[in-house]
Write a protein that holds these residues in place. Structure first.
Motif: not given
Length: 416
Positions: A59-64, A75-85, A97-99, A123-128
């Motif tokens: 579903t791509g739903r953010l659970l928590f 450990s090191n993580k990737y930095l993401f920004y608003s608008g990323d997928v 997947a999540l936008a 958002e379309f990309t996440a659904w795709l």
């Protein structure tokens, strides 16, 4: 805002023009922006942290959502920004997947994707990326490795027919509308199933903790029936002649039923077989396990000839002219019985056990045998009905949980 009728016809609006959509290589319209950061640093520790467990499969739903500090990641993580997928590259068949509309850090097992906004809506990309079309491709590609994982080249080489941005937003609207209905339906079905699961205990409680039970005679279980332990594995039989016979282990005795799919054999003497041979109507109870499984057991119905039982299982044999074994089994399995065993069990870390002394002292409520049989028949009928209701609700929930794939398949009928 589209009306209900408009939304119902949305798919029909775009299906007829699929052949006009350009076929695009995914890597030509997005990139992976994978800047690694140290989540222990203050400026990153306070950011939201996302990994695969945060995203609902299919579903791509953010659970928590917790911060990196709250999740205690080091450990090191990737930095993401608003608008990323964010796409989970491990086990693509899980469809995660999540936008995102906020800044944060994500697991290195995810790809932070930045799409070309001239061609793709996030958002379309996440659904795709959780659609049937992409998942079948990704799953097939990823299974070439020992651990199913989609690499960058495989991700970017996928091709699909991409509609114009205006159509993408229309598709987004359709999917969100359908998913909102799906989530409400699933929540209702789960609530109904959970309610159905409480029915057996409620039926037992109404009998054994109801006003009628207060007038029944109470006998210690050890006076009502003959309690015996079973055969000990690894015992010495010296030179006595033995033969193999089936025997029940703790794994065979469940709460309310027997699992006879895997019954082992043991070499036993004729004297042991004669002493321990199970008879129809014998009540079988395990001596312990998890606290919520205390008093676990059921009765024997002669399913296997010459079957005996292990020493971690108690056998209680009753005089059928005075006791109905189904009634006794139901009483021990009831909240009344469970409460007694929980109160008197010997408990260590993660394990709770009862001994023969505790079992013998169980306060068995004993109405007249005719009444015992009447109650047992009534409880059998109620249990059968409860199982029918539970099965129907479970099937309904399974059908509902298949809807996301169906919704996405309909939405992306043109994606190839």
């Amino acid at each position: 805002m589209n009306s209900r009728n408009d939304r119902t016809d949305l798919v029909d609006t775009w299906n007829g023009k699929v052949e006009e959509w350009p076929k695009v290589r995914f890597g030509d319209v997005c990139e992976i922006v994978a800047r690694q950061v140290d989540p222990k640093l203050d400026q990153y520790a306070k950011l939201p942290h996302i990994s695969g467990v945060n995203i609902e499969s299919g579903t791509g739903r953010l659970l928590f959502l917790n911060t990196a500090a709250e999740d205690k990641v080091t450990s090191n993580k990737y930095l993401f920004y608003s608008g990323d997928v964010l796409y989970s590259k491990l086990r693509p068949y899980l469809r995660k997947a999540l936008a995102v509309d906020f800044q944060g850090v994500c697991s290195a097992d995810m790809y932070p994707l930045r799409v070309d906004r001239d061609y793709l809506d996030p958002e379309f990309t996440a659904w795709l990326l959780i659609s049937d079309s992409f998942t079948k491709y990704a799953d097939g590609e990823s299974r070439r490795a020992r651990m199913p994982k989609l690499n960058r080249e495989q991700l970017f080489n996928w091709t699909a027919q991409i509609p114009p941005l205006s159509k993408q937003k229309t598709i987004n609207s359709y999917i969100k509308w359908q998913f909102d209905k799906y989530i409400r339906s699933r929540m209702a079905a789960k609530a109904q199933l959970e309610a159905a699961e409480t029915l057996p205990a409620a039926y037992l409680r109404s009998i054994f903790q109801g006003p009628e039970a207060e007038s029944w005679l109470i006998l210690p279980l050890g006076e009502a029936g003959e309690i015996s332990s079973g055969i000990t594995l690894g015992r010495r039989v010296s030179d006595r002649e033995t033969r193999p016979v089936p025997y029940l282990r703790v794994a065979n005795v469940k709460d309310g039923h027997l699992d006879l799919s895997d019954v082992n054999e043991i070499d036993a003497t004729e004297a042991e077989i004669e002493k321990l041979r199970l008879k129809s109507g014998d009540l079988l109870l395990t001596e312990g396990g998890d606290a919520d499984k205390l008093g676990r057991g059921t009765f024997w119905e002669g399913q296997i000839p010459d079957c005996i039982h292990q020493n971690h299982i108690f056998r209680i044999r009753f005089d059928p002219s005075r006791f109905c074994h189904r009634f006794v089994a139901a009483q021990i399995a009831s909240p009344y019985g469970k409460a007694y065993f929980l109160a008197h069990a010997k408990q260590t870390t993660g394990i709770a056990t009862i001994n023969q002394k505790v079992l013998s002292a169980f306060p068995l409520m004993v109405p007249p045998v005719r009444e015992q049989k009447r109650i047992a028949l009534m409880l059998d009928a109620r249990r059968t009905e409860a199982e029918r209701v539970h099965s129907a609700l479970a099937d309904r929930l399974k059908a509902i949980e298949r809807l996301p794939a169906s919704i996405l398949s309909r939405a992306f009928i043109g994606a190839r």
